[in-house]
Design an enzyme around this catalytic site. Structure first.
Site, PDB file in Angstrom:
ATOM      1  N   ASP A 137       5.482   5.164  -6.639  1.00 11.92           N
ATOM      2  CA  ASP A 137       5.155   4.140  -7.622  1.00 11.92           C
ATOM      3  C   ASP A 137       3.698   4.296  -8.056  1.00 11.92           C
ATOM      4  O   ASP A 137       2.863   4.807  -7.300  1.00 11.92           O
ATOM      5  CB  ASP A 137       5.340   2.738  -7.027  1.00 11.92           C
ATOM      6  N   ARG A 138       3.390   3.805  -9.239  1.00 10.34           N
ATOM      7  CA  ARG A 138       2.040   3.930  -9.793  1.00 10.34           C
ATOM      8  C   ARG A 138       0.967   3.465  -8.806  1.00 10.34           C
ATOM      9  O   ARG A 138      -0.064   4.115  -8.638  1.00 10.34           O
ATOM     10  CB  ARG A 138       1.940   3.104 -11.082  1.00 10.34           C
TER      11      ARG A 138
END
Length: 301
Positions: A137-138
């Site tokens: 995830d970012r």
């Protein structure tokens, strides 16, 4: 310059002797066989070019030259600071910083890890087709794996959730988890109210399993070591939230903003991979990033 298009085999007693059957035995997919035959790949046995129906002998040397891969223009090469943890002819493992996406979205404007990897490989005059094996995830930091060709990618996909490919994470969570270690076995599905969220779904959810162990306790909170047995989107974040211990800073699943860190305190810190080509065990580690080190010291008081 490393050439990751060459694969070398010595024919053993247990190997299939017909070339096509040997390649299938060694996990070449039908599309890879097609590309070898029709898109510029070549096969040599004892330095002589051969076709798929050639019969080999024990001790023969087989050299497979993979076809050139055309890089996708969906991913633009972009220069950036790439923290390379491991690299050889077949694999590239990088330590992703928080706040950067793994792959570009449809807009394709912002820099992602994939953009930087493509630039890095092009600068080294290597195959710059992007083969992302694991993504984060970012706002999750840590180790990400890229394969340098489609064959290696295929081999890694086959072991991704087995004992030959183990992923370990560190998470700092709200509260002290009881019991201190265990297995979270809860099915995860798409949240019907928001497609970008995941939720526990006993009817439509997919099997999802996470092993956890408390490695540090603080006055109110704790740090966990986690091992993924499956690979669902947001798996660790959803599982920890479901047992009442969301990750500190994970506004999406804890439903609160934490001033002590500006993202979820989640880091992929270790990989143990049986190298799909060399068969050597890789034990790779990425240090805890500064924002989690600071959070940890605050919690320790």
């Amino acid at each position: 310059m490393q050439n990751n298009r060459f694969l070398k085999f010595i024919i053993q007693k247990t190997d299939k002797k017909i070339l096509r059957k040997f390649l299938i035995q060694h996990n070449f997919s039908s599309s890879q066989l097609h590309n070898l035959k029709n898109k510029g790949g070549k096969i040599y046995v004892n330095h002589k070019q051969r076709h798929f129906n050639f019969k080999m002998e024990i001790g023969d040397t087989l050299l497979v030259v993979l076809n050139d891969e055309e890089p996708s223009d969906l991913i633009e090469p972009m220069k950036g600071d790439l923290d390379v943890i491991f690299e050889d002819k077949y694999l590239l493992v990088v330590n992703k910083q928080p706040g950067i996406a793994s792959l570009p979205a449809k807009a394709r404007t912002s820099k992602t890890v994939a953009n930087m990897v493509k630039y890095y490989l092009q600068e080294k005059h290597e195959n710059s087709s992007i083969h992302l094996v694991t993504r984060l995830d970012r706002d999750t930091s840590g180790l990400m794996v890229f394969a340098k060709n489609s064959y290696t990618h295929s081999l890694l996909d086959q072991i991704l959730h087995s004992n030959d490919f183990q992923k370990f994470y560190l998470a700092i969570v709200y509260g002290k988890v009881t019991p201190s270690k265990g297995l979270i076995d809860l099915p995860i599905g798409i949240d019907p109210e928001a497609f970008y969220l995941r939720t526990i779904d006993y009817k439509l959810g997919k099997e999802s399993r996470t092993v956890y162990e408390t490695i540090e306790n603080y006055e109110k909170d704790s740090m966990l070591k986690l091992k993924l047995l499956t690979g669902r989107t947001h798996q660790i974040r959803v599982h920890l939230s479901a047992i009442g211990h969301p990750i500190i800073g994970d506004e999406m699943y804890s439903l609160k903003k934490d001033p002590r860190i500006n993202r979820q305190a989640l880091h992929c810190y270790q990989l143990q991979i049986v190298h799909p080509v060399t068969k050597k065990l890789l034990k790779l580690t990425a240090p805890i990033p500064p924002d989690m080190v600071l959070l940890r010291s605050v919690l320790k008081g």
